[in-house]
Every structure is written in C-alpha cells, then in structure tokens.
Design an enzyme around this catalytic site. Structure first.
Site, PDB file in Angstrom:
ATOM      1  N   GLU A 217       9.894  -5.826   3.967  1.00  0.00           N
ATOM      2  CA  GLU A 217      10.108  -7.158   3.406  1.00  0.00           C
ATOM      3  C   GLU A 217       9.791  -7.174   1.905  1.00  0.00           C
ATOM      4  O   GLU A 217      10.516  -7.780   1.105  1.00  0.00           O
ATOM      5  CB  GLU A 217       9.224  -8.190   4.125  1.00  0.00           C
ATOM      6  CG  GLU A 217       9.467  -8.295   5.614  1.00  0.00           C
ATOM      7  CD  GLU A 217       8.599  -7.357   6.443  1.00  0.00           C
ATOM      8  OE1 GLU A 217       8.453  -7.614   7.648  1.00  0.00           O
ATOM      9  OE2 GLU A 217       8.070  -6.360   5.881  1.00  0.00           O
TER      10      GLU A 217
ATOM     11  N   HIS B 186      -3.049 -37.746  11.717  1.00  0.00           N
ATOM     12  CA  HIS B 186      -1.844 -38.435  12.169  1.00  0.00           C
ATOM     13  C   HIS B 186      -0.871 -37.468  12.824  1.00  0.00           C
ATOM     14  O   HIS B 186       0.315 -37.773  12.973  1.00  0.00           O
ATOM     15  CB  HIS B 186      -1.183 -39.146  10.989  1.00  0.00           C
ATOM     16  CG  HIS B 186      -2.061 -40.172  10.346  1.00  0.00           C
ATOM     17  ND1 HIS B 186      -2.032 -41.498  10.698  1.00  0.00           N
ATOM     18  CD2 HIS B 186      -3.027 -40.050   9.404  1.00  0.00           C
ATOM     19  CE1 HIS B 186      -2.929 -42.166   9.982  1.00  0.00           C
ATOM     20  NE2 HIS B 186      -3.551 -41.311   9.189  1.00  0.00           N
TER      21      HIS B 186
ATOM     22  N   GLY C 184      -5.085  -4.845   4.756  1.00  0.00           N
ATOM     23  CA  GLY C 184      -4.399  -5.849   3.953  1.00  0.00           C
ATOM     24  C   GLY C 184      -5.032  -7.220   4.006  1.00  0.00           C
ATOM     25  O   GLY C 184      -5.207  -7.878   2.978  1.00  0.00           O
ATOM     26  N   ARG C 185      -5.416  -7.681   5.196  1.00  0.00           N
ATOM     27  CA  ARG C 185      -5.943  -9.048   5.319  1.00  0.00           C
ATOM     28  C   ARG C 185      -7.375  -9.172   4.790  1.00  0.00           C
ATOM     29  O   ARG C 185      -7.913 -10.269   4.720  1.00  0.00           O
ATOM     30  CB  ARG C 185      -5.839  -9.518   6.765  1.00  0.00           C
ATOM     31  CG  ARG C 185      -6.535  -8.648   7.784  1.00  0.00           C
ATOM     32  CD  ARG C 185      -6.128  -9.051   9.203  1.00  0.00           C
ATOM     33  NE  ARG C 185      -6.677  -8.167  10.226  1.00  0.00           N
ATOM     34  CZ  ARG C 185      -6.127  -7.018  10.597  1.00  0.00           C
ATOM     35  NH1 ARG C 185      -5.021  -6.599  10.015  1.00  0.00           N
ATOM     36  NH2 ARG C 185      -6.673  -6.279  11.550  1.00  0.00           N
TER      37      ARG C 185
ATOM     38  N   LYS D 195       0.831  -1.208   0.000  1.00  0.00           N
ATOM     39  CA  LYS D 195       0.000   0.000   0.000  1.00  0.00           C
ATOM     40  C   LYS D 195       0.865   1.257   0.000  1.00  0.00           C
ATOM     41  O   LYS D 195       0.630   2.186  -0.771  1.00  0.00           O
ATOM     42  CB  LYS D 195      -0.941  -0.002   1.199  1.00  0.00           C
ATOM     43  CG  LYS D 195      -1.880   1.202   1.226  1.00  0.00           C
ATOM     44  CD  LYS D 195      -2.794   1.196   2.445  1.00  0.00           C
ATOM     45  CE  LYS D 195      -3.907   0.213   2.301  1.00  0.00           C
ATOM     46  NZ  LYS D 195      -4.919   0.342   3.387  1.00  0.00           N
TER      47      LYS D 195
ATOM     48  N   LYS E 151       9.229  -4.471  13.872  1.00  0.00           N
ATOM     49  CA  LYS E 151       9.853  -3.950  12.649  1.00  0.00           C
ATOM     50  C   LYS E 151      10.722  -2.733  12.952  1.00  0.00           C
ATOM     51  O   LYS E 151      11.780  -2.543  12.354  1.00  0.00           O
ATOM     52  CB  LYS E 151       8.774  -3.574  11.633  1.00  0.00           C
ATOM     53  CG  LYS E 151       8.017  -4.750  11.044  1.00  0.00           C
ATOM     54  CD  LYS E 151       7.023  -4.265  10.009  1.00  0.00           C
ATOM     55  CE  LYS E 151       6.247  -5.402   9.383  1.00  0.00           C
ATOM     56  NZ  LYS E 151       5.289  -4.932   8.360  1.00  0.00           N
TER      57      LYS E 151
ATOM     58  N   GLU F  18      -4.546 -11.597  13.840  1.00  0.00           N
ATOM     59  CA  GLU F  18      -4.124 -10.213  13.651  1.00  0.00           C
ATOM     60  C   GLU F  18      -5.289  -9.266  13.879  1.00  0.00           C
ATOM     61  O   GLU F  18      -5.101  -8.121  14.303  1.00  0.00           O
ATOM     62  CB  GLU F  18      -3.546 -10.003  12.252  1.00  0.00           C
ATOM     63  CG  GLU F  18      -2.851  -8.661  12.073  1.00  0.00           C
ATOM     64  CD  GLU F  18      -2.011  -8.579  10.819  1.00  0.00           C
ATOM     65  OE1 GLU F  18      -0.876  -9.097  10.832  1.00  0.00           O
ATOM     66  OE2 GLU F  18      -2.494  -8.014   9.815  1.00  0.00           O
TER      67      GLU F  18
END
Length: 546
Positions: free
Chosen positions: A212, A384, A267-268, A206, A510, A353
């Site tokens: 990152e 399993h 974002g999510r 954005k 960050k 989040e």
C-alpha cells in the site's frame, strides 16, 4: 509463569465473580465514602480513577496475584533488558529504549548497546525536521517547504497521525498531511492544491516493500514529475524511514535522507522513533523530546511500581477481569477532546493487532478469551451515537473516559460543558436509575401511563468505567497516555500467554490480494470459490475488463 498457581487463582477469580455478581457499585459507594481515595492513582498531572468498577479490594488482590503468577514482572524486565521476547520472530522488543535518555545504562541486543544507534537516528530526524521548519532545507527551486506528506500505513501512520492531530496547539509553520489508504481518493485529496516545489514526501516502510505504501509513493512520485520537476529533484523532495537504504536510493531518495527503523521495534510501537518524523515537523524537536519524556515517565512508573498501584497493570487487570470473568462484549474508549479524536482509531490497532491471537507462546490453541473488541469516538458526539447501548443495552461494555482538565482555546463555556458531560456519563453508568426513581420522575402522569413508561426510563447501572484525567493535553501528557496503553496491552499478553508483538494475521489477505489483482484486469479463467469468482466477474463487467 507458574501454571498450577495460575490455574488455581483463575479458578478463585471465577468463584469470586459468581459470589459478587449480584452486588451493585452504588451500594459499594454508599457503604464506603473512601472508595475513591483508595481506588485512584496520580502521576505527573494524570489522575486514574478506577473506583467505578465492579471490584473490591479482594478482587484487586486476586488480580494482582494473577499477574504475579503469570510472570508479569519477570517478562517486563526481560523486555527492558532487550531479551528476544518476540518468540515467533526471534526479536527483542525495545520501544521503551526509544524513550531512554542518551546517558541511560546500556541496552544490549546480541551483545551490542543499541542506545547510540537510537539516538543517532533521533538526532538526524530532528535535525531534518528543524531544517524544514527553519527554511534551511528548501525545495529544488529554492522555495521554502510549506507541506509535508507522510506516506505509510498501520503503525507507520496511526501513531504519528494521532500525535500530530492531538498537538494542534503546538503546530509550527508546515502543514502535515497523511496518506495511508490504497483507495486513490486518499492521495488525490491530499495532493489537490499542493505545490510540488514546496512539498516534501516521507515514505515510511521498514522493508521499503509495503504494497500500500509503495503504491502511494509511486503515485506521489508520478505527480511530482508531472508537475514539471526533474528526476534529480526527487532527492530533495522525498525522504524515507526504512531499514533498506538501497531500496530507498533506487527510488531516488538520497541516502542522507533515509532514517533507520529497527528490528526490535514493531510498527504500532514506532512513533517514538524516526517514524515520528511528521510529529517532529509538526511541533518541532523540543516538543517531540517532551513527548518522549512523557512516555519515559510512564515507563519508569510501570517498571518500578508494585502491581496494586501500577496504572498500566491495573488497566490491564481490569480488562482481564471483564473479558475473562464477566463476559464483557468489548471495550469503549472515549476521549472528551476533539484533538484526541484519533485516539480510539490508534488504540484499536495497538490493542487488537497485538492481542488478537488464538495461539499461546507454545503454539497451543488458547482456551480463554484474548484481546477484545475496542471501539470509540470523541465525546460528547458519541453520546448521541452508541451510548444508548452502553446505558440500556444487554451487553456489558466497560468504558475509558479520557478528559483534559484545561484547554488552550477558552471559547465560552464549551470546555466546562464537555468535562461535565464526561463526569456525568461515568456517574450515570455506575448509578443507573431504579424503577422507583423512574416512577417518581413521572409522578405528574396518570398511574396507567406512568407504569407503562417507567420501565423504559429505568437504567440498570453497575456499568464499569475508568476516568483518565490529564491536567492539559501537552506533548508530555500525550506521551504518558500512549505509553500507558502500550504497557496495558503488554501485561494482558503476558497473562494470556500470547505474543503481543507479531501480526501474522495481517499478512495472509495481502498474499491472496497479489493473486487477485492481475485477474481483475484480465479476462481469464478463475479458480477461486464461487463467491470470489462472482465478485471478480462483477468488477470486470463494471470496468469493461470482460
């Protein structure tokens, strides 16, 4: 929100939990043959069975009253209108508007109808994807594009990656790859074997400043130039999804290939926007529109259905019941579909989040549990792995089973076997196995051995689960599923009086990382705590920066 009424209902639920804690679901099923009939909902090929929960009609009545007193309906309307319900950032929350038809009534933010902008960007992104798929947009040397690399992180990565993977049977002729981790293994493995002349990169940020994402974008840019292409060719091989067109242009991306992100979408919650470009490239514009339609169908159900039959509201209320009144330790999400194997990862971010908060909307410390520890894996693999804990462990962990009824692959009896396991696990969690049943199974053994072994084969049962069935994993149904969980999380945020739409906790680490990174490569005095100083020292010794 009616605080006095909310407190009274909360206390009623606490008392109700104490009064019903000794009851077992298998007895409820035995006493009420119509329990499933009364405790399931259907919507456009989706079936939501919540009958295997430690609840009665009285429980549901109290929980629905809780939602009403918390103001869930009013807050949902405020969200849909475009009110700035994200108080800490003073923003509207309009991921639902991303799914609206172009001719829907206006949705206003600061007096402006945002729907034209939403549909302009949607059309631009779909047109770009279709041009790649048709070969109209070629690489700088005229070769057809064969690979699309999406560079993002968090919400700019997880939703699109889930959708691309889930819709594998609908994939077109371009391979879609994802780079998110700053660990260089991620981008190195994606770039290996790609041809720069036939690859397009998409940088999703954005602000066009996510550390990152920019780190990986510059690595991709360097690889592209080292492959022999010109600086000017970047404009044809890189696109961006960002609010900062100027920053993207400074990177070398043509303004026409920058697609807008909106302040009113986090974002999510953004896969429905141009952030869904990799999905559009993977399956084409027609299927992406069906994906949006499925989400819109769930929106309509959520906004217009009473609490007692509202699927996302019921999901949310059950989560509140277990997390706040039954001391549940977490929540497992298990898709019995290999193509949905990224769904638990996507949902972990969406849920934790959003609702991993300790402050109310008023800034006070909460005195109740919020959020929950969400985890999961694809079935039947996870049977399993962690199912032992679900069945016989000491912790209460409700489960969501997500199961498609049909598969496009039709290989042997694989799918029928998978569905049978999903149904059986839900039944086993609910029924359990009594000590008498365990002894009966061991009747062939001598009595002493039978008595010694029987306790180990006893299952307590009474372990809750929801079964969420879809007729088939289609773009429409995937849209419904994802929107269903979005609304569930929103409802829980309202009940807990927290803001599900900010994420300040993500930023702090960050900030500290910016200080530590230069110290890793310079032999200078450290001013951290002794542990952090020791870790930095070990890195320096391993990398020769002492």
């Amino acid at each position: 929100m009616n605080k006095e009424l909310l407190t009274a209902i909360w206390q009623d639920l606490q008392a109700h939990q104490i009064n019903t804690s000794s009851l077992h679901m298998r007895d409820w099923f035995q006493a009420d043959p119509a329990r499933f009939d009364n405790m399931h909902e259907t919507l456009h090929g989706l079936l939501f069975d919540y009958s295997k929960n430690r609840i009665s009609e009285e429980t549901l009545g109290l929980l629905c009253r809780l939602a009403d007193a918390a103001g869930v309906k009013q807050q949902a309307e405020a969200m849909r209108r475009g009110d700035k319900i994200n108080l800490s950032e003073n923003r509207a929350v309009l991921h639902t508007a991303l799914r609206l038809p172009a001719d829907a009534p206006a949705v206003n933010v600061d007096g402006k109808n945002v729907l034209p902008d939403i549909h302009r960007e949607l059309e631009r992104a779909i047109a770009f994807a279709e041009n790649l798929l048709s070969g109209t947009h070629t690489g700088a040397t005229g070769k057809r594009i064969t690979d699309f690399v999406h560079i993002g992180i968090g919400g700019s990565d997880l939703g699109p990656q889930l959708a691309v993977q889930a819709l594998q049977p609908y994939r077109k002729n371009i391979r879609v790859h994802f780079v998110s981790n700053s660990d260089d293994a991620n981008i190195a493995q994606v770039l290996a074997g790609l041809n720069a002349e036939t690859t397009v990169f998409c940088v999703a940020s954005k602000s066009f400043g996510t550390p990152e994402t920019l780190l990986n974008a510059h690595a991709a840019r360097t690889w592209f130039r080292e492959s022999g292409l010109r600086e000017a060719d970047i404009a044809r091989h890189f696109t961006a999804i960002s609010s900062d067109v100027a920053a993207a242009q400074n990177f070398g991306i043509a303004a026409d290939n920058v697609f807008a992100m909106f302040d009113f979408v986090g974002g999510r919650y953004s896969v429905w926007s141009a952030i869904g470009l990799p999905v559009m490239v993977a399956v084409g514009g027609t299927q992406f529109r069906k994906f949006l339609s499925g989400a819109h169908a769930m929106d309509e159900h959520f906004f217009h259905t009473g609490f007692r039959h509202n699927i996302p509201v019921l999901l949310a209320l059950l989560g509140v019941w277990y997390g706040n009144f039954c001391n549940a330790s977490g929540h497992a999400v298990v898709p019995y579909s290999h193509n949905l194997r990224r769904f638990p990862g996507y949902l972990k971010q969406l849920d934790m989040e959003s609702n991993g908060k300790r402050r109310t909307l008023q800034g006070e410390t909460v005195s109740w549990h919020t959020g929950g520890i969400v985890f999961g894996e694809e079935g039947v693999n996870c049977q399993h792995a962690f199912f032992q804990l679900l069945h016989q462990g000491t912790r209460l962990i409700p489960v969501d089973f997500i199961v498609p009824m049909r598969t496009p692959y039709q290989i042997g009896r694989q799918h029928r076997f998978t569905v049978a396991n999903a149904f059986a696990q839900a039944e086993a969690l609910m029924l359990g196995k009594t000590s008498d049943q365990a002894r009966s199974e061991l009747a062939h053994l001598p009595e002493a051995e039978r008595e010694q072994l029987a306790p180990h084969k006893e299952f307590p049962g009474n372990r809750p689960s929801n079964s969420i069935l879809i007729d088939e994993l289609t773009p429409f149904n995937l849209g419904m599923l994802m929107a269903m969980y979005e609304h569930k999380i929103f409802v829980q945020g309202v009940i807990w009086n927290i803001n599900p739409f900010d994420q300040w906790g993500v930023e702090y680490g960050k900030v500290l990382a910016k200080n530590i990174e230069p110290e890793l490569a310079q032999a200078r005095q450290l001013q951290h705590d002794s542990s952090t100083n020791g870790l930095i020292g070990f890195y320096r010794r391993c990398t020769g920066h002492t």
